[in-house]
Write an enzyme that holds these catalytic residues in place. Structure first.
Site, PDB file in Angstrom:
ATOM      1  N   SER A  50      63.045  -7.278  25.133  1.00  0.00           N
ATOM      2  CA  SER A  50      61.250  -6.766  26.022  1.00  0.00           C
ATOM      3  C   SER A  50      61.395  -8.377  26.789  1.00  0.00           C
ATOM      4  O   SER A  50      62.627  -8.854  27.309  1.00  0.00           O
ATOM      5  CB  SER A  50      60.784  -7.362  24.930  1.00  0.00           C
ATOM      6  N   ASN A  51      60.390  -8.656  27.302  1.00  0.00           N
ATOM      7  CA  ASN A  51      60.104  -9.939  28.241  1.00  0.00           C
ATOM      8  C   ASN A  51      58.595 -10.445  28.272  1.00  0.00           C
ATOM      9  O   ASN A  51      58.076 -10.752  27.256  1.00  0.00           O
ATOM     10  CB  ASN A  51      59.905  -8.942  30.189  1.00  0.00           C
ATOM     11  N   PHE A  52      58.812 -11.552  29.119  1.00  0.00           N
ATOM     12  CA  PHE A  52      57.024 -11.758  29.031  1.00  0.00           C
ATOM     13  C   PHE A  52      56.456 -11.875  29.263  1.00  0.00           C
ATOM     14  O   PHE A  52      55.109 -12.277  29.680  1.00  0.00           O
ATOM     15  CB  PHE A  52      57.598 -14.049  29.825  1.00  0.00           C
TER      16      PHE A  52
END
Ligand code: C5P
Length: 400
Positions: A208-210
């Protein structure tokens, strides 16, 4: 826009309370019905007689009217209001509003109000920049209140700095603009993607990402505030939309997000692709937790996720407005313009991770807006809610 509007004007105990008389006058002249609510301290600074005469209504400052014993219902007042303005707002009232200390009629009315609330702080410059005031104002903003920033200049203390209550004429303009904007997207459907996507590797791990979703949710709220029916397709986030009129669809992976967008895009006049979609997913998700191997680490085979923005660009119908985002770390402008072209977007909003206060997780953002027609609007670093207002302003212009 103010004709017939019900305005609760909360006045607190600061020198700038003398300006509240002009504020009442201007609101009444613009056709609004004004109910003044004063804190007990405010009465030391300006007399209720002036305010009740100007507003044409008895001023309320106690829970009960002393001579009749009549209860002043903060609940009814909160429901009656089309807008509440707190001007001037002292550090003390701002703190009470931020934390829910409902020990006077003004704060109880605020807590009962369903309408938009505008807060015009006025205080000494050191009080204004004290971390507690900064934090409390931030909290008020995070609840969806509108802060009308004080101006800089000479203060009652004769010190010079930020803390002068905004002039009544400007406060009235802010409220007027607000009501004007609230009908701009009436009858329009807006589809927004927000947040990250989560691509499962096995039942425990993911790619995923932030992304926090804050920018996409701010856009959803801003569109809904301007009268749009909003469908918000969001990956896993820890926040909620504040405005009624936002229909939320929760998804996990890019594939799910893509399906939800495909289902809703035909109905939308505006599509805003704000989600940070993971570019890759694992080719095959393991049904069982991948065990730690003795010798070799597992190799994850990745495959491309669907490009939702591209799909939207390909299926776009005439008159539909599509807006994308580009979060870049280098070669910002070239990358953003390339994405606008490839994804057939009408507008792209660029933010660079090189800018302080921009990007993931922060409350603030700094963006440059590129229109397909070549117009470029470079913004300052500001709250994501304010950035959302700037972006929606451009969308409204395009729809015209
Ligand atoms: O990931 P990228 O930088 O290409 O994102 C640019 C734009 O495309 C953003 O508006 C993003 O929401 C959208 N996008 C998408 N589907 C993807 C990747 C990006 O809708 N798979």
């Amino acid at each position: 826009m103010l004709a017939g509007k019900h305005i609760v004007l909360g006045i607190t105990g600061g020198i700038a309370a003398y300006k509240a008389a002009t504020l009442v006058r201007l609101l009444v002249k613009a056709g609004a019905e004004v109910q003044v609510v004063m804190t007990p301290n405010a009465r030391q600074f300006i007399t209720p007689v002036t305010l009740s005469t100007l507003s044409g209504k008895p001023v309320i400052s106690e829970f009960f009217t002393a001579n009749t014993g009549q209860w002043n219902s903060h609940v009814d007042l909160g429901l009656w209001a089309d807008a509440m303005i707190v001007a001037p707002a002292t550090a003390s009232t701002i703190a009470k509003m931020a934390t829910g200390v409902a020990d006077n009629m003004l704060v109880t009315t605020y807590l009962s109000a369903k309408a938009p609330v505008f807060v015009a702080p006025a205080m000494d410059l050191d009080m204004m920049r004290h971390p507690s005031t900064v934090r409390n104002l931030e909290l008020l903003r995070s609840y969806g209140n509108h802060i009308i920033e004080p101006a800089a200049g000479e203060l009652a203390s004769h010190l010079v700095g930020k803390g002068r209550m905004e002039e009544p004429e400007n406060i009235v303009r802010v409220i007027n603009d607000f009501f004007e904007q609230s009908a701009q997207l009436a009858g329009k459907r807006v589809l927004i993607t927000a947040g990250p996507t989560v691509e499962k590797i096995d039942p425990v791990r993911f790619i995923s990402n932030f992304s926090s979703g804050k920018m996409g949710f701010a856009l959803a709220d801003e569109c809904a505030r301007r009268g749009a029916q909003v469908t918000l397709v969001t990956g896993p986030v820890a926040i909620n939309a504040r405005q009624p009129g936002v229909e939320r669809i929760d998804v996990v992976s890019a594939d799910d997000m893509c399906k939800a967008v495909a289902r809703h895009m035909a109905d939308a006049q505006v599509v805003i692709l704000c989600a940070a979609v993971a570019d890759y997913k694992v080719a095959v998700m393991s049904e069982k937790k991948i065990k730690r191997e003795k010798d070799e680490a597992p190799v994850l085979q990745l495959v491309k996720n669907p490009d939702i923005a591209r799909m939207v660009g390909e299926q776009k119908r005439p008159g539909q407005v599509t807006v994308g985002f580009a979060l870049e770390t280098d070669n910002e402008e070239v990358n953003a313009l390339g994405k606008m072209e490839r994804k057939k977007l009408d507008m792209i909003v660029l933010n660079s991770l090189r800018d302080k206060g921009a990007g993931f997780q922060t409350h603030t953002n700094r963006v440059t807006i590129y229109h397909r027609n070549g117009d470029v609007i470079a913004g300052e670093c500001k709250a994501k809610t304010e950035v959302a207002a700037d972006i929606v302003e451009e969308i409204v212009k395009m729809l015209k």
